[in-house]
Design an enzyme around this catalytic site. Structure first.
Site, PDB file in Angstrom:
ATOM      1  N   ASP A 291       0.800  -1.436  -0.142  1.00 61.18           N
ATOM      2  CA  ASP A 291       0.086  -0.007  -0.119  1.00 61.18           C
ATOM      3  C   ASP A 291       0.978   1.311   0.072  1.00 61.18           C
ATOM      4  O   ASP A 291       1.891   1.240   0.332  1.00 61.18           O
ATOM      5  CB  ASP A 291      -0.995  -0.037   1.291  1.00 61.18           C
ATOM      6  CG  ASP A 291      -0.164  -0.126   2.663  1.00 61.18           C
ATOM      7  OD1 ASP A 291       0.990  -0.951   2.553  1.00 61.18           O
ATOM      8  OD2 ASP A 291      -0.366   0.584   3.339  1.00 61.18           O
ATOM      9  N   ASP A 292       0.380   2.453  -0.306  1.00 59.22           N
ATOM     10  CA  ASP A 292       0.904   3.826  -0.349  1.00 59.22           C
ATOM     11  C   ASP A 292       2.307   3.902  -0.954  1.00 59.22           C
ATOM     12  O   ASP A 292       3.004   4.318  -0.886  1.00 59.22           O
ATOM     13  CB  ASP A 292       1.141   4.245   1.054  1.00 59.22           C
ATOM     14  CG  ASP A 292      -0.044   4.266   2.249  1.00 59.22           C
ATOM     15  OD1 ASP A 292      -1.176   4.138   1.613  1.00 59.22           O
ATOM     16  OD2 ASP A 292       0.168   4.232   3.459  1.00 59.22           O
ATOM     17  N   ILE A 293       2.087   3.010  -2.130  1.00 59.44           N
ATOM     18  CA  ILE A 293       3.112   3.082  -3.066  1.00 59.44           C
ATOM     19  C   ILE A 293       2.554   3.320  -4.570  1.00 59.44           C
ATOM     20  O   ILE A 293       1.215   3.166  -4.981  1.00 59.44           O
ATOM     21  CB  ILE A 293       3.968   1.855  -3.467  1.00 59.44           C
ATOM     22  CG1 ILE A 293       2.947   0.839  -3.880  1.00 59.44           C
ATOM     23  CG2 ILE A 293       4.550   1.385  -1.960  1.00 59.44           C
ATOM     24  CD1 ILE A 293       3.818  -0.417  -3.911  1.00 59.44           C
TER      25      ILE A 293
END
Length: 894
Positions: A291-293
């Site tokens: 996540d958060d990429i």
């Protein structure tokens, strides 16, 4: 009648009859158990207790049982094995208490003891299920597995807190397989001690999962390929051991997405090697969050060549890597739990090429984590949960972003877990709650989420919340309740209910009742009830610090918020006294109480808490306390003869040091708000008037002599009645903005919005909004002093402070635009001491004395004299004057 238990050789009495109707149930147990059946009689812990255990009895469960027994007064605990007939017979013959510890896989004796009591054993219950019984000299704890026996011990701890309990049988089990917490927030990390304490808490509350995913651990993200240094690996080993002792699954979540090459054999090997190092210290559960990429930018050319571009390519690449880890590590380690992942698209139900790739290519053994519909989901329904399983094509574990506060660091979120349908717990693999930076304070919400996941049908958020407070605070629960309910609401609650009025649920209706009673001219009963609660707020800091002294970590975490609750309670008490004094016509008392109110309010708003986003003013009693205090001040000021307009500052920018936004509405041009960075396009600085009303003029003064370029260079001035539709007034390119608004303009919000980039920070000395009815005065006179205009600027919080004592002839003159009939003159002083004759000018310009200014509040009749000027002729040699406001009652702007 007595039955001898053959294998255990323990005599157990058979109950003669079922529980009589109306028999009080045993003490409350949390999480709420599935089935509790009261039985006749009572079981008391004696000084000597016999424990019957097996070779497989869970040591952690046994340690809890021993702690309970000793805490209840047992001074001697005789441990016998489940085959020691003679010792057990002697214990029964002596009329002592025999405690059987261990389920079918742990001890043979417990099953037979339960059978003798005609109580069904735990066979067939879900993992973690148990049977617990206490009746006529026997206590039996039987888990379907060792976790179940451990949970039975946790229930025993609550039931025998006083050393005795009504006889009962309990059959209990969890509905959600996985129940726990994911340390996945951004910001200041939990300490090692925090994590150890959390793991103990999860054990006590029957939660079985902790996901280690702190963003601050460089070996988890930025340096994911590197092995841990021995000293850090030792700390992780301590966490794993503590988790095991508490029957908590320690999940290690490695986040390689910032730099991984999905197709790389070397990176796959690095993942497996890293996992192996954690396996070697006892970790048995692993996750690979992605996540958060970005999934539109590859970290290596090889991925572009192998997978192509776009969401489908990203899903294929991630599936490829995860499948290899599943095959090369998970499948080769017997006893390992299922691999988990957080997909890059983790927060909705819309199908996409990315999700299609995961659904069709990712190994079905992998569990997918999902946050619901939205990063913070107001509701998660059983239907949505089922849809998530279908759209991702995998079992789902919810990463629930409550009570996490990394997006709103100035707030504590201490309300209960809400908004999840009971069916979610049985449809999905489980839920892990993402907590706050404040570990101890997070326990309130964590307690309630654990309660929900154990027994969602029986979950009552209000009762669970009160139990959580009692669990954390013990005898100080009433004081913690006051604090928690003034840090209650959250984005989750607002999204779930669609209501913005959930903050301070006890205080809010008391305030509403007081306003209603005040309007009806009968405020006393409502005022007394409100004052009692405000007093409990004002004493809360002392009460909690005294009552929870044994938990210094909690007190340190919440200190700024706790102090603010106390100050808001003080300010609120003064507000009630101020309004009651005005109701009685006592202006001096009202003015004195107003001063105390403002002092407490200013102290509350000067508190700072260090956050990942810099120093912030904590936000407690949100949307209740400050609006009430401002409304009270506005009401009081109108009674004094002032306009009662109390704009509140608003800004999307941060604050540099202590130059807080409140300084741009304090009526003092020498103070200022200062941003902590240059504004970006779309950033705003403005005021909120509290309600839509007629406005006529706006003045904004920016910059300061030592920073003349710190103003909005490219922006617009605009206003709005609802915060949605905005009307342009003019462009902003200079440090001083002055603008007339159209006739009839209605505004609640007025702001300057940046429309272009700039390098300079922003200083706002004053942001002033005037209404058509706002009188304007000119102030002249001596002694000299800064901010002379504050003596009649319609703002009782700004003060003209003379630089010296007055000499003969010194006077302060307040002049209106045109002569009008003057009914009275009110003088409000910031500090009593200076004396003056209060005079009015007649038509010929001669001064006539109407009385003396004495004390903090002076009200003098002017007998409807027509005049445009009032003078304070100072008594020579007195104290240096400090004038908050000279009010010309009856004079309106011509």
């Amino acid at each position: 009648m007595t039955l001898l238990v053959t294998a255990a050789a323990v005599a157990v009495p058979v109950p003669e009859a079922s529980a009589a109707a109306g028999t009080p149930p045993p003490a409350k147990v949390w999480p709420a158990p599935q089935q509790v059946t009261p039985r006749p009689g009572q079981v008391t812990i004696p000084r000597t207790v016999v424990e019957v255990v097996g070779r497989g009895t869970d040591p952690s469960a046994l340690a809890v049982v021993d702690q309970v027994l000793r805490g209840a007064g047992a001074s001697t605990i005789v441990k016998i094995t489940d085959s020691d007939r003679a010792a057990a017979d002697r214990a029964r013959a002596d009329g002592g208490l025999v405690v059987f510890v261990g389920g079918p896989t742990e001890s043979r004796a417990t099953a037979l003891a339960l059978a003798a009591l005609r109580i069904e054993g735990p066979d067939g219950l879900a993992h973690g299920g148990y049977v617990l019984a206490a009746d006529r000299g026997v206590i039996a704890l039987s888990g379907v597995d060792t976790s179940g026996t451990f949970y039975a011990a946790q229930s025993l701890r609550q039931l025998f807190a006083t050393g005795k309990s009504r006889a009962f049988s309990m059959r209990d089990w969890p509905v959600a397989p996985l129940r726990g917490v994911i340390e996945g927030f951004y910001g200041a990390p939990w300490s090692h001690a925090d994590r150890l304490a959390q793991l103990d808490f999860y054990g006590r509350t029957k939660q079985n999962m902790y996901v280690y995913s702190p963003k601050d651990d460089p070996f988890l993200r930025a340096r994911w390929r590197d092995q841990y240094p021995p000293e850090q690996l030792a700390l992780l080993s301590q966490l794993v051991a503590r988790a095991t002792a508490n029957h908590v699954e320690f999940t290690y979540a490695l986040s390689p997405g910032l730099s991984v090459c999905y197709s790389s054999d070397a990176d796959k090997a690095a993942l497996v090697t890293k996992f192996q190092s954690l396996w070697d210290i006892g970790v048995r559960s692993f996750a690979i969050p992605l996540d958060d990429i970005s999934y539109t930018r590859w970290n290596c050319d090889a991925d572009a060549a192998k997978f192509g571009v776009g969401g489908a390519a990203a899903g294929a690449a991630q599936s490829f890597l995860l499948n290899r880890v599943q095959q090369d590590f998970i499948a080769t380690h017997p006893g390992v739990e299922r691999l988990q992942t957080v997909p890059t698209e983790y927060y909705d139900l819309a199908d996409s090429p990315y999700k299609t790739a995961l659904r069709t290519q990712l190994d079905k053994a992998v569990i997918v984590e999902w946050t619901g519909v939205g990063v913070i989901a107001g509701q998660i329904t059983e239907k949505q949960a089922q849809q998530a399983k279908e759209v991702f094509g995998h079992d789902i574990l919810i990463w629930d972003n409550y009570p996490v506060n990394d997006y709103i660091t100035e707030r504590l979120l201490l309300g209960p877990y809400i908004g999840r349908e009971p069916g979610v717990a049985k449809v999905l693999s489980g839920i892990t709650a993402n907590p706050m930076v404040q570990a101890e304070a997070s326990k309130i919400a964590e307690f309630t989420s654990g309660d929900f996941l154990w027994n969602p049908v029986g979950y009552d958020p209000d009762k669970s919340w009160l139990a959580a407070i009692a669990d954390l605070a013990g005898p100080s629960a009433p004081a913690l309740k006051v604090f928690a309910e003034n840090n209650y609401s959250s984005l989750l609650a607002r999204l779930e209910t669609g209501r913005p009025d959930l903050d301070s649920p006890v205080l809010r209706p008391l305030i509403a009742a007081f306003w209603s009673a005040l309007e009806k001219k009968d405020p006393w009963d409502a005022a007394a009830k409100l004052e009692r609660y405000l007093t409990s707020m004002s004493t809360d800091p002392d009460d909690l610090r005294r009552g929870m002294a044994s938990n210094p970590k909690f007190l340190a975490e919440v200190g700024p918020w706790l102090d603010q609750v106390g100050l808001y309670g003080q300010a609120g008490g003064h507000a009630v006294k101020m309004l009651l004094a005005q109701h009685d016509g006592d202006g001096a008392k009202a003015w004195s109480e107003r001063g105390e109110l403002v002092t407490a309010l200013e102290k509350a708003q000067a508190i700072r808490v260090q956050t990942a986003r810099g120093p912030r003013n904590p936000s407690t009693c949100t949307d209740v306390c400050v609006p009430f205090l401002n409304s009270a001040l506005a009401e009081a000021d109108r009674w004094f003869g002032l306009p009662g307009l109390r704009p509140q500052p608003t800004t999307s920018l941060g604050t540099y040091t202590d130059n807080v936004p409140a300084r741009m509405v304090d009526g003092d041009p020498e103070t200022f708000y200062w941003s902590d960075w240059a504004p970006r396009v779309g950033d705003t600085i403005g005021v909120d008037l509290g309600s839509a009303q007629r406005v006529s003029h706006v003045d904004v003064t920016m910059g300061k002599p030592t920073s003349p370029d710190d103003f909005v260079h490219n922006g617009v001035l605009e206003y709005s009645a609802d915060g949605e539709q905005w009307t342009l007034v003019k462009a902003v390119t200079e440090p001083v903005v002055s603008a007339d608004l159209p006739d009839g303009a209605q505004a609640r919000f007025v702001r300057v919005r940046t429309t272009g980039p700039q390098a300079f920070w922003v200083v706002v000395r004053e942001f002033t909004v005037s209404t058509p009815d706002t009188p304007r005065y000119t102030v002249t006179g001596t002694p000299a002093g800064p901010n002379l205009a504050a003596a009649a600027d319609n703002n009782a919080d700004s003060v003209y402070t003379a630089a010296s004592s007055p000499v003969s002839g010194d006077a302060l003159v307040v002049a209106a635009a045109t002569p009008k009939a003057l009914g009275k003159v009110v003088v409000l002083t910031a500090e009593a001491g200076a004396g003056a004759d209060v005079q009015v000018s007649d038509a010929a310009g001669a001064w006539r004395t109407i009385g003396r200014m004495t004390g903090g509040y002076t009200e003098l009749p002017a007998q409807d004299v027509v005049t445009d000027r009032v003078r304070l002729l100072w008594t020579p040699g007195g104290a240096a004057p400090k004038i908050a406001e000279v009010v010309l009652g009856g004079v309106a702007e011509g």
